[in-house]
Design a protein around this motif. Structure first.
Motif, PDB file in Angstrom:
ATOM      1  N   ASP A   1       0.821  -1.218   0.000  1.00 47.52           N
ATOM      2  CA  ASP A   1       0.000   0.000   0.000  1.00 47.52           C
ATOM      3  C   ASP A   1       0.851   1.262   0.000  1.00 47.52           C
ATOM      4  O   ASP A   1       0.457   2.291  -0.548  1.00 47.52           O
ATOM      5  CB  ASP A   1      -0.927  -0.001   1.221  1.00 47.52           C
ATOM      6  N   VAL A   2       2.027   1.177   0.634  1.00 49.16           N
ATOM      7  CA  VAL A   2       2.895   2.359   0.667  1.00 49.16           C
ATOM      8  C   VAL A   2       3.304   2.731  -0.758  1.00 49.16           C
ATOM      9  O   VAL A   2       3.248   3.904  -1.159  1.00 49.16           O
ATOM     10  CB  VAL A   2       4.138   2.089   1.541  1.00 49.16           C
TER      11      VAL A   2
ATOM     12  N   SER B   1       0.658   1.392   7.821  1.00 51.22           N
ATOM     13  CA  SER B   1      -0.412   0.504   7.324  1.00 51.22           C
ATOM     14  C   SER B   1      -0.320  -0.891   7.926  1.00 51.22           C
ATOM     15  O   SER B   1      -1.139  -1.748   7.646  1.00 51.22           O
ATOM     16  CB  SER B   1      -0.321   0.353   5.806  1.00 51.22           C
TER      17      SER B   1
ATOM     18  N   LEU C   1      -0.741  -7.659   2.569  1.00 49.76           N
ATOM     19  CA  LEU C   1       0.314  -8.640   2.839  1.00 49.76           C
ATOM     20  C   LEU C   1       0.214  -9.134   4.281  1.00 49.76           C
ATOM     21  O   LEU C   1       0.293 -10.339   4.553  1.00 49.76           O
ATOM     22  CB  LEU C   1       1.692  -7.997   2.599  1.00 49.76           C
TER      23      LEU C   1
HETATM   24  S1  SF4 Z   1       3.253  -3.261   5.965  1.00 47.32           S
HETATM   25 FE1  SF4 Z   1       4.872  -3.568   4.401  1.00 47.32          FE
HETATM   26  S2  SF4 Z   1       3.771  -4.380   2.599  1.00 47.32           S
HETATM   27 FE2  SF4 Z   1       2.229  -3.518   3.992  1.00 47.32          FE
HETATM   28  S3  SF4 Z   1       1.926  -1.455   3.200  1.00 47.32           S
HETATM   29 FE3  SF4 Z   1       3.484  -1.315   4.843  1.00 47.32          FE
HETATM   30  S4  SF4 Z   1       5.453  -1.498   3.779  1.00 47.32           S
HETATM   31 FE4  SF4 Z   1       3.890  -2.182   2.353  1.00 47.32          FE
END
Ligand code: SF4
Length: 673
Positions: free
Chosen positions: A147-148, A207, A213
């Motif tokens: 998502d990032v 997130s 994930l």
């Molecule tokens: S937890 Fe990891 S995979 Fe999920 S949005 Fe954040 S950086 Fe990306």
């Protein structure tokens, strides 16, 4: 976990579902497991139309013994034996005994999906035996959107996006699972822009806990019976497990009772790569060029970025001069290590250390020249790069195996002594570990695979194929070859190939040792004006080529990459041509094995090259017969008779198949309709 029973014995009690048979205590478990396996294969499955295959039942008993007695076991079972059912029974029963899932580690995502699919072996067994098996897939995190990255793309460049990326972003907004399988047509390079990668900073991500994930991980963690992972995830978890637990982070896989490697002959490369570190040239260069241009940054940060850029260019320029390009068969280019390369690596490491320090200062001073997410990605990238360089420079590079990736130019540093790591992290757990495959031994000798995996006296079992090779296969070995004259040898092999293809009316798979052979064969066969569609490996995407080959029965598929992983039952492969025996290339991992045996006073040609070739040949031969009514010929158009490798070659061929030396004697082909 023990209760008194009414008959005075001891019975086991379980928090989750109990194993599918009764027993009184742990010591009884292996014997009762074997009884149950016999009942399943002799009584239950035949009622559902399954034939009794003694090879399958033998393998299942061997696996039950290995799992019940916590052994490290090599289970070799030839094509058509149904080894998946054989290992699943023990895995499910053992998981329920221990109250922890068993990991089934597959060689690829496609195999994971095949195993857990609606009509896959797990669901089929679960249904037929009424077991209600809880099996969950642990997919590679690279298969999920981050998502990032998605948010960064939305915020930064929305107007400049290409069609594919726009499509992915629209999909990413509404998908629940966020898996690549939902949009399989998206090209790799576009997917890389939105997917998780090893530089994603999950630990500090806002997130975390909500992203797809993380949800996928939460989904597979509570699996009761089986976790179906791939080799890569298994080793990612294995190498980082203790460290993650010590840092207060959950390991990638939950606690497991045992591990079964499907395609166990393929574990070494993923084990090495997941234990290794990568210096990603394009990623580092992109980061440095971005840093050099940012507005509002301190001079110290900009200077550090320029210095790192200079060191990076010097390191990679010299690295490419030392990478040995000679062997076009190798995906990994060996590197000639000298003092200059080590010095350049040290300079780059120091420059990256300074850059990292300046980035942290930037953050601590609250200078908003970089977003938090980008800062974290860059820190992760620098950490990975410095770890690779540190490891390489330690002990003058002698503890590592290094290479340059042919496709992406990245620099890989992996530990040389993988056997010790396997002993420490895996074998020392004293849990059952099974390596299952159709190709683990040559003539029943497991020494080579045992040595590569650091196992001197593993428990082993081996059964041939369930197919009747005596009736289904003929081997054609031309008697005369001029091995010392390459041009004459090529011309003769081409004449053999042309006449064999006419005899079989196409319907052939031609396995070559290199992409250059594919080109030469394509050019050479033009003179024969054959009326079949020639599908060459370099002329299309692999999946598309295999589909065309399967559908166009008379077509001929030629390639260096089809020695394994291609399953085409029926007439399409009536003739299997071994154009060149698959002796290993100058791959750095193989080279390290050669060095190791040489240091032990053994001959690297007979102890590494011959068994490597034999095991790959055995895999290739397994492409011909996929069903009990398949028939065909294996023709080897490379010198075998009277050569030093004759014995290892013959041991790799389907046992019982008749060998003929003249094309007129190929009755299997001529009797085809
Ligand atoms: S937890 Fe990891 S995979 Fe999920 S949005 Fe954040 S950086 Fe990306």
């Amino acid at each position: 976990m023990q209760d008194r029973t009414v008959d005075g014995g001891i019975s086991m009690s379980f928090n989750g579902p109990k194993p599918p048979f009764d027993f009184h205590n742990r010591a009884e478990f292996p014997a009762r497991l074997a009884d149950w396996i016999g009942h399943v294969f002799y009584d239950v499955l035949p009622k559902h139309g399954y034939e009794i295959r003694e090879e399958q039942i033998f393998t299942a008993y061997q696996l039950a013994d290995a799992v019940g007695k916590h052994k490290i076991h090599f289970a070799e079972a030839g094509p058509g034996t149904g080894k998946t059912f054989a290992y699943l029974l023990s895995a499910i029963a053992y998981a329920r005994l221990m109250g922890k899932p068993v990991v089934i580690a597959c060689a690829s995502t496609a195999l994971q999906e095949q195993l857990t699919g609606v009509d896959g072996d797990i669901n089929t067994l679960s249904r037929l035996l009424g077991l209600d098996v809880d099996a969950r897939m642990a997919k590679d995190p690279r298969q999920f959107v981050c998502d990032v990255k998605i948010n960064r793309l939305f915020n930064a460049h929305t107007k400049k996006l290409g069609d594919s990326l726009s499509e992915v972003l629209a999909w990413a907004k509404q998908t629940d699972r966020g898996e690549r399988a939902e949009i399989p047509h998206v090209p790799d390079r576009v997917w890389a822009d939105v997917a998780w990668d090893e530089f994603s900073s999950c630990e500090s991500c806002s997130s975390r806990g909500f992203c797809r994930l993380v949800k996928a991980r939460e989904h597979y963690r509570p699996a009761r019976d089986l976790i179906v992972s791939n080799h890569g995830i298994f080793f990612d978890d294995l190498w980082t497990r203790k460290e993650r637990i010590a840092d207060g982070k959950p390991p990638l896989l939950p606690a497991y009772a045992a591990v079964i490697f499907d395609e166990g002959h393929k574990v070494l490369l993923p084990a090495a790569m997941r234990a290794g570190r990568q210096l990603d040239q394009a990623g580092i260069a992109g980061m440095l060029s971005f840093l050099e241009k940012i507005q509002g940054a301190r001079t110290a940060l900009l200077s550090a970025a320029f210095a790192a850029q200079l060191a990076d260019t010097r390191f990679f320029e010299y690295l490419h001069q030392t990478a040995l390009q000679a062997d076009e068969r190798a995906d990994r280019l060996a590197v000639r290590i000298d003092q200059q390369l080590l010095n350049n690596a040290n300079t780059l490491r120091r420059a990256l250390d300074i850059l990292s320090f300046e980035l942290q200062n930037e953050q601590e001073m609250h200078i908003r020249s970089l977003s938090g997410a980008r800062m974290q990605t860059y820190e992760a990238r620098i950490e990975q790069a410095t770890a690779a360089l540190d490891r390489f420079c330690r002990n003058q590079g002698e503890d590592t195996i290094v290479w340059v990736g042919r496709e992406d130019d990245s620099f890989w540093v992996v530990p040389r002594d993988l056997s010790s790591m396997l002993k420490e992290h895996l074998y020392a757990q004293k849990i059952p570990v099974v390596f299952s495959s159709a190709t683990l031994s040559l003539g029943g000798d497991f020494t080579y695979i045992g040595r590569t995996l650091g196992l001197e006296h593993p428990s082993v079992s081996s059964v041939g194929s369930s197919f009747d090779y005596e009736k289904q296969v003929q081997i054609y070995l031309p008697r005369r070859f001029p091995p010392s004259d390459q041009e004459a040898s090529f011309a003769l092999a081409l004449r053999h190939l042309g006449s064999l293809l006419r005899l079989s009316r196409g319907r052939a798979l031609v396995l070559t040792a290199s992409p250059a052979d594919v080109k030469r064969i394509r050019t050479g066969l033009k003179a024969f004006s054959l009326p079949f569609n020639l599908l060459c490996e370099d002329s299309g995407e692999r999946g598309h080529l295999i589909r065309s080959f399967r559908e166009d029965i008379s077509s001929v598929l030629v390639g260096a990459g089809f020695w394994e992983g291609i399953d085409v039952p029926g007439e399409s492969i009536s003739l299997l041509i071994i154009w060149r025996l698959p002796f290993p290339s100058n791959d750095p991992l193989i080279e390290a094995r050669r060095q190791e045996v040489q240091e032990q006073g053994l001959n690297p040609v007979t102890e590494v090259d011959y068994p490597e070739m034999g095991l790959k040949l055995k895999q290739g031969c397994g492409r011909l017969i996929r069903k009990s009514d398949d028939r065909g010929v294996i023709a080897i158009l490379d010198p075998v008779l009277g050569m030093p490798w004759q014995q290892v070659t013959m041991e790799a061929l389907p046992a019982g198949a008749k060998v003929v030396y003249r094309q007129e004697d190929l009755t299997v082909l001529s009797s085809k309709p």
